[in-house]
Design a protein around this motif. Structure first.
Motif, PDB file in Angstrom:
ATOM      1  N   TYR A 130     -12.021  -8.073  -9.238  1.00 47.23           N
ATOM      2  CA  TYR A 130     -12.226  -6.547  -8.851  1.00 47.23           C
ATOM      3  C   TYR A 130     -11.893  -5.758 -10.061  1.00 47.23           C
ATOM      4  CZ  TYR A 130     -11.553  -2.540  -5.974  1.00 47.23           C
ATOM      5  OH  TYR A 130     -11.696  -1.396  -5.218  1.00 47.23           O
ATOM      6  N   LEU A 131     -10.779  -5.575 -10.210  1.00 42.06           N
ATOM      7  CA  LEU A 131     -10.290  -4.565 -11.359  1.00 42.06           C
ATOM      8  C   LEU A 131     -11.201  -4.410 -12.843  1.00 42.06           C
ATOM      9  CD1 LEU A 131      -8.256  -2.343 -12.172  1.00 42.06           C
ATOM     10  CD2 LEU A 131      -6.820  -4.361 -12.843  1.00 42.06           C
ATOM     11  N   VAL A 171     -18.715  -4.561  -1.509  1.00 41.52           N
ATOM     12  CA  VAL A 171     -18.165  -4.719   0.011  1.00 41.52           C
ATOM     13  C   VAL A 171     -16.982  -3.368  -0.043  1.00 41.52           C
ATOM     14  CG1 VAL A 171     -16.269  -5.866   1.251  1.00 41.52           C
ATOM     15  CG2 VAL A 171     -18.125  -7.012   0.243  1.00 41.52           C
ATOM     16  N   ILE A 221      -6.213  -3.340 -19.372  1.00 43.50           N
ATOM     17  CA  ILE A 221      -7.202  -2.673 -18.527  1.00 43.50           C
ATOM     18  C   ILE A 221      -7.891  -1.653 -19.058  1.00 43.50           C
ATOM     19  CG2 ILE A 221      -6.251  -1.612 -16.792  1.00 43.50           C
ATOM     20  CD1 ILE A 221      -9.234  -4.298 -16.536  1.00 43.50           C
ATOM     21  N   ILE A 222      -7.024  -0.620 -19.464  1.00 36.05           N
ATOM     22  CA  ILE A 222      -7.220   0.725 -19.863  1.00 36.05           C
ATOM     23  C   ILE A 222      -7.960   0.773 -21.268  1.00 36.05           C
ATOM     24  CG2 ILE A 222      -6.787   3.053 -20.464  1.00 36.05           C
ATOM     25  CD1 ILE A 222      -6.712   2.299 -17.403  1.00 36.05           C
ATOM     26  N   PHE A 224      -2.635  -5.827  -7.506  1.00 37.65           N
ATOM     27  CA  PHE A 224      -3.238  -4.741  -7.747  1.00 37.65           C
ATOM     28  C   PHE A 224      -4.181  -4.625  -6.549  1.00 37.65           C
ATOM     29  CE2 PHE A 224      -7.430  -2.598  -8.912  1.00 37.65           C
ATOM     30  CZ  PHE A 224      -6.733  -1.173  -9.316  1.00 37.65           C
ATOM     31  N   ASP A 225      -5.460  -5.651  -6.501  1.00 40.35           N
ATOM     32  CA  ASP A 225      -6.641  -5.586  -5.719  1.00 40.35           C
ATOM     33  C   ASP A 225      -6.034  -5.202  -4.159  1.00 40.35           C
ATOM     34  OD1 ASP A 225      -7.640  -6.437  -8.081  1.00 40.35           O
ATOM     35  OD2 ASP A 225      -8.409  -8.138  -7.134  1.00 40.35           O
ATOM     36  N   VAL A 231     -10.498  -8.554  -2.303  1.00 41.18           N
ATOM     37  CA  VAL A 231     -11.244  -7.392  -1.534  1.00 41.18           C
ATOM     38  C   VAL A 231     -11.559  -7.771  -0.328  1.00 41.18           C
ATOM     39  CG1 VAL A 231     -13.081  -5.754  -2.035  1.00 41.18           C
ATOM     40  CG2 VAL A 231     -11.517  -6.652  -3.934  1.00 41.18           C
ATOM     41  N   ALA A 233       0.650  -1.759 -11.477  1.00 36.92           N
ATOM     42  CA  ALA A 233      -0.826  -1.778 -11.916  1.00 36.92           C
ATOM     43  C   ALA A 233      -1.602  -0.925 -11.247  1.00 36.92           C
ATOM     44  CB  ALA A 233      -1.091  -3.212 -11.533  1.00 36.92           C
ATOM     45  N   ALA A 241      -4.296  -6.818 -16.185  1.00 38.70           N
ATOM     46  CA  ALA A 241      -4.249  -5.381 -15.701  1.00 38.70           C
ATOM     47  C   ALA A 241      -3.391  -4.886 -16.713  1.00 38.70           C
ATOM     48  CB  ALA A 241      -3.065  -5.588 -14.548  1.00 38.70           C
ATOM     49  N   PRO A 272     -17.690  -7.929  -4.585  1.00 42.86           N
ATOM     50  CA  PRO A 272     -16.354  -7.395  -4.216  1.00 42.86           C
ATOM     51  C   PRO A 272     -16.796  -5.892  -4.444  1.00 42.86           C
ATOM     52  CG  PRO A 272     -15.888  -9.274  -5.524  1.00 42.86           C
ATOM     53  CD  PRO A 272     -17.483  -8.842  -5.601  1.00 42.86           C
ATOM     54  N   THR A 281     -19.348  -8.037   5.118  1.00 40.24           N
ATOM     55  CA  THR A 281     -18.298  -8.690   4.417  1.00 40.24           C
ATOM     56  C   THR A 281     -18.279 -10.298   4.733  1.00 40.24           C
ATOM     57  OG1 THR A 281     -16.945  -6.707   5.177  1.00 40.24           O
ATOM     58  CG2 THR A 281     -15.708  -8.849   4.310  1.00 40.24           C
ATOM     59  N   TRP A 332      -4.925  -1.972  -3.566  1.00 36.73           N
ATOM     60  CA  TRP A 332      -5.884  -0.671  -3.764  1.00 36.73           C
ATOM     61  C   TRP A 332      -6.925  -0.674  -2.637  1.00 36.73           C
ATOM     62  CZ3 TRP A 332      -5.334   2.569  -7.748  1.00 36.73           C
ATOM     63  CH2 TRP A 332      -6.448   3.311  -8.129  1.00 36.73           C
ATOM     64  N   ILE A 333      -7.243  -1.694  -2.011  1.00 35.45           N
ATOM     65  CA  ILE A 333      -8.398  -1.740  -0.995  1.00 35.45           C
ATOM     66  C   ILE A 333      -7.543  -1.240   0.297  1.00 35.45           C
ATOM     67  CG2 ILE A 333      -9.419  -3.377   0.532  1.00 35.45           C
ATOM     68  CD1 ILE A 333     -11.055  -3.028  -2.122  1.00 35.45           C
ATOM     69  N   VAL A 348     -10.788  -6.004   2.906  1.00 33.77           N
ATOM     70  CA  VAL A 348     -11.455  -5.193   3.819  1.00 33.77           C
ATOM     71  C   VAL A 348     -11.471  -5.492   5.319  1.00 33.77           C
ATOM     72  CG1 VAL A 348     -14.002  -4.628   4.608  1.00 33.77           C
ATOM     73  CG2 VAL A 348     -13.312  -4.433   2.183  1.00 33.77           C
ATOM     74  N   VAL A 378      -3.531   2.241 -13.435  1.00 36.09           N
ATOM     75  CA  VAL A 378      -4.849   2.387 -13.465  1.00 36.09           C
ATOM     76  C   VAL A 378      -5.163   3.835 -12.737  1.00 36.09           C
ATOM     77  CG1 VAL A 378      -7.072   1.554 -11.668  1.00 36.09           C
ATOM     78  CG2 VAL A 378      -5.588   0.094 -12.862  1.00 36.09           C
ATOM     79  N   SER A 402     -17.684  -0.561   2.800  1.00 42.02           N
ATOM     80  CA  SER A 402     -16.669  -0.317   3.703  1.00 42.02           C
ATOM     81  C   SER A 402     -16.252   1.306   3.790  1.00 42.02           C
ATOM     82  CB  SER A 402     -15.380  -1.201   3.368  1.00 42.02           C
ATOM     83  OG  SER A 402     -14.133  -0.807   3.853  1.00 42.02           O
TER      84      SER A 402
END
Lengths: 327, 283
Positions: free
Chosen positions: B219-220, B237, B130-131, A261-262, A148, A280, B127, B234, B255, A265-266, A152, A284, B241
């Protein structure tokens, strides 16, 4: 083979071999070796870990499978059984198909680009140059940062117009894309890949360097005496001896690319126009944003099956060679 | 090269020419460029950043970092990250070493299949689950938006790697020590606490650092489970952002400061992280 057995050696080369070799020596002296008492002790030690994994790994995975056969919006009882139709929907969804293609693009690109690059830098750093330790540390820094946080920073670098990357591109006389590198559908996935390479090359370099440490100096010296040049020595000796490490890295890289994923996503959230979705991010967004839990479940199962089949195939066709020699 | 037995023989490939140093320098620039950009960008104003994105701070602006450091939310996120990472690490290492111990030191039927359970666990990415995990934690267990709700699943997913790394270490423990302790009347659980755990301390630190860093960077799972003042760094941030997208300098300062703990931990534990990763690959 010495009489002492491998267990007393300083280096645990192959634990299984060590115990096997011990076996003939220990027939009698086992004070607590058998019976219900040992079973109780084993249960005492293993149960916490197994229970935790059962609740938080196995059960959710099983639920994902179950969920994938129902149409469920997240409230009320899960009783609208729809059979395979969620799978049908997912597999016919253009967005998901693209997502799979994106995952595989990243898998292939990683191996084609990061492998030679990582190998090159590792061979470079393996020389006795000054500040080698410092270089090694620096090269590994991106890997330690959270995806992440790296994302960023790169997001800022890649801002259209005002970003540093656009500035650099303009400085060399080219025109950056109007929508920025992340905003242009044709370029977005490649851009994400570049950032991923920046983030993960350090791991490849580190592992390859570790593998190179295992190459005995005598081999280099012998080859040099025979008149081999630097590149010849690398190609004929270092790289072949590094092959098991390379195969392991490819495996890790492949699994990581499939689960991506991460960073996506960012950087893009899967956009623009679904140009960077992965399996992924698809599941999600289906699960948390649209509350199509059945579809998310089906996508999860497909993601797992794809990963599992690839891992298994890799194990059987590629890694087997390594384990066959070692075990 | 011609004079045989001097040290020169080993040298020719050792040192690098100017080209090697040039390539190394390029690698350093590409690697550190974005990080340095973020850190320096935090010392610039948004006007400076807009007029020349790649320039140096002129003059140096301290207010961005000051704002972050006096921002209660930042410290709250850092605290949350720390608590979640510590709980994850303690649970993963404790349960992991307990599970690895019989797998390494006992001989019983079903030992290898049991070990395979952990190896297979490596193949289940968070992942995939995850749900349902989100539903399980928030609805069934009522642990949504709590430290435990994130830490326990993270520990569960860290366990396979922990066990896989620890087992060979425990196997390498000399059998003589164990036998001596048994003759002295120690129980197996006593041997575990007083012999196996202290002797495998270096390996425990390795797996501990790996679990800590994974949790710190995660993160997820936190994204789905933690909201508001429970968020980890995370998440903080990422949200900062997107909420302050016009304040580039502020985002960069935020960051950069969020990077520091992970970097410091890495520098302090570098050798352990490295040996752990190598062990994981070879193991």
């Amino acid at each position: 083979m010495t009489d002492r057995g491998a267990a007393t050696d300083a280096v645990p080369v192959d634990p299984q071999e060590a115990t096997r070799r011990e076996e003939p020596r220990r027939v009698a002296p086992r004070p607590v070796g058998s019976g219900w008492r040992q079973r109780l002790e084993i249960a005492f030690f293993v149960t916490p870990a197994l229970a935790l994994m059962a609740v938080f790994v196995v059960w959710p995975v099983v639920s994902a499978v179950r969920m994938s056969f129902f149409r469920w919006k997240g409230f009320g009882p899960m009783d609208d059984f729809v059979g395979w139709s969620n799978y049908d929907l997912v597999l016919h969804d253009e967005v998901f198909r693209d997502a799979v293609a994106h995952n595989f693009t990243i898998v292939v690109l990683s191996i084609v680009v990061q492998l030679p690059l990582g190998l090159g830098v590792a061979l470079l750093l393996n020389r006795r140059i000054r500040a080698r330790g410092l270089l090694r540390t620096i090269v590994f820094v991106p890997y330690v940062l959270a995806e992440v946080i790296a994302g960023v920073v790169w997001y800022q670098l890649l801002q259209p117009e005002s970003g540093v990357v656009d500035g650099l591109v303009r400085a060399v006389g080219l025109t950056p894309p109007d929508q920025g590198f992340l905003g242009t559908p044709d370029l977005a996935l490649w851009t994400v890949f570049v950032v991923l390479t920046w983030k993960y090359l350090g791991l490849a370099i580190l592992l390859f360097l570790a593998g190179l440490q295992g190459v005995p100096d005598e081999l280099y010296e012998a080859a040099q005496l025979d008149g081999a040049g630097w590149w010849q020595v690398q190609r004929r000796i270092a790289i072949p001896l590094l092959a098991p490490t390379i195969r392991t890295w490819c495996f890790l890289s492949m699994i990581g690319s499939l689960q991506l994923f991460d960073m996506v996503w960012i950087l893009t959230g899967g956009g623009p126009a679904n140009a960077t979705t992965t399996m992924a991010t698809y599941l999600v967004s289906q699960g948390t944003q649209r509350h199509n839990y059945g579809i998310a479940g089906a996508a999860s199962v497909i993601l797992f099956v794809v990963g599992f089949v690839m891992a298994l195939a890799y194990q059987v066709f590629v890694l087997r060679r390594d384990t066959a020699v070692e075990r | 090269m011609s004079s045989g037995r001097t040290r020169e023989r080993a040298k020719p490939f050792g040192s690098g020419g100017p080209l090697v140093y040039l390539l190394a320098l390029m690698a350093v620039i590409v690697t550190l460029g974005p990080v340095v950009y973020g850190a320096l960008g935090g010392f610039r104003s948004n006007e400076q950043l807009a007029s020349d994105p790649s320039g140096l701070p002129d003059p140096w602006v301290w207010s961005n970092y000051q704002h972050v450091l006096t921002n209660a939310e930042f410290w709250q996120y850092a605290l949350n990250s720390t608590i979640v990472a510590v709980v994850t690490t303690v649970v993963a290492v404790l349960f992991g070493v307990m599970a690895a111990y019989p797998l390494a030191r006992y001989r019983f039927r079903g030992r290898e299949p049991l070990f395979m359970v952990f190896v297979l666990g490596l193949l289940f990415p968070a992942a995939v689950a995850i749900i349902p995990l989100f539903i399980l934690v928030t609805r069934d267990l009522g642990m949504g938006n709590t430290y435990w709700g994130v830490a326990l699943p993270q520990a569960a997913f860290a366990l396979p790697l922990t066990v896989v790394i620890l087992r060979p270490f425990l196997m390498a423990m000399p059998r003589e020590l164990e036998e001596a302790a048994l003759i002295d009347g120690a129980s197996r659980i006593g041997i575990f606490w007083r012999l196996a755990v202290p002797l495998s301390a270096p390996a425990l630190v390795t797996v501990g650092v790996l679990a800590f860093v994974a949790s710190w960077n995660a993160y997820l799972l936190p994204l789905l489970l933690l909201q508001d003042d429970m968020r980890t760094l995370p998440l903080g941030v990422a949200d900062y952002s997107s909420e302050h997208s016009s304040d580039t300098a502020g985002v960069l300062a935020f960051t950069t400061l969020a990077m520091i703990p992970a970097l410091l931990l890495f520098l302090a534990m570098q050798r352990r992280i490295v040996s752990g990763l190598q062990g994981a690959v070879k193991g």
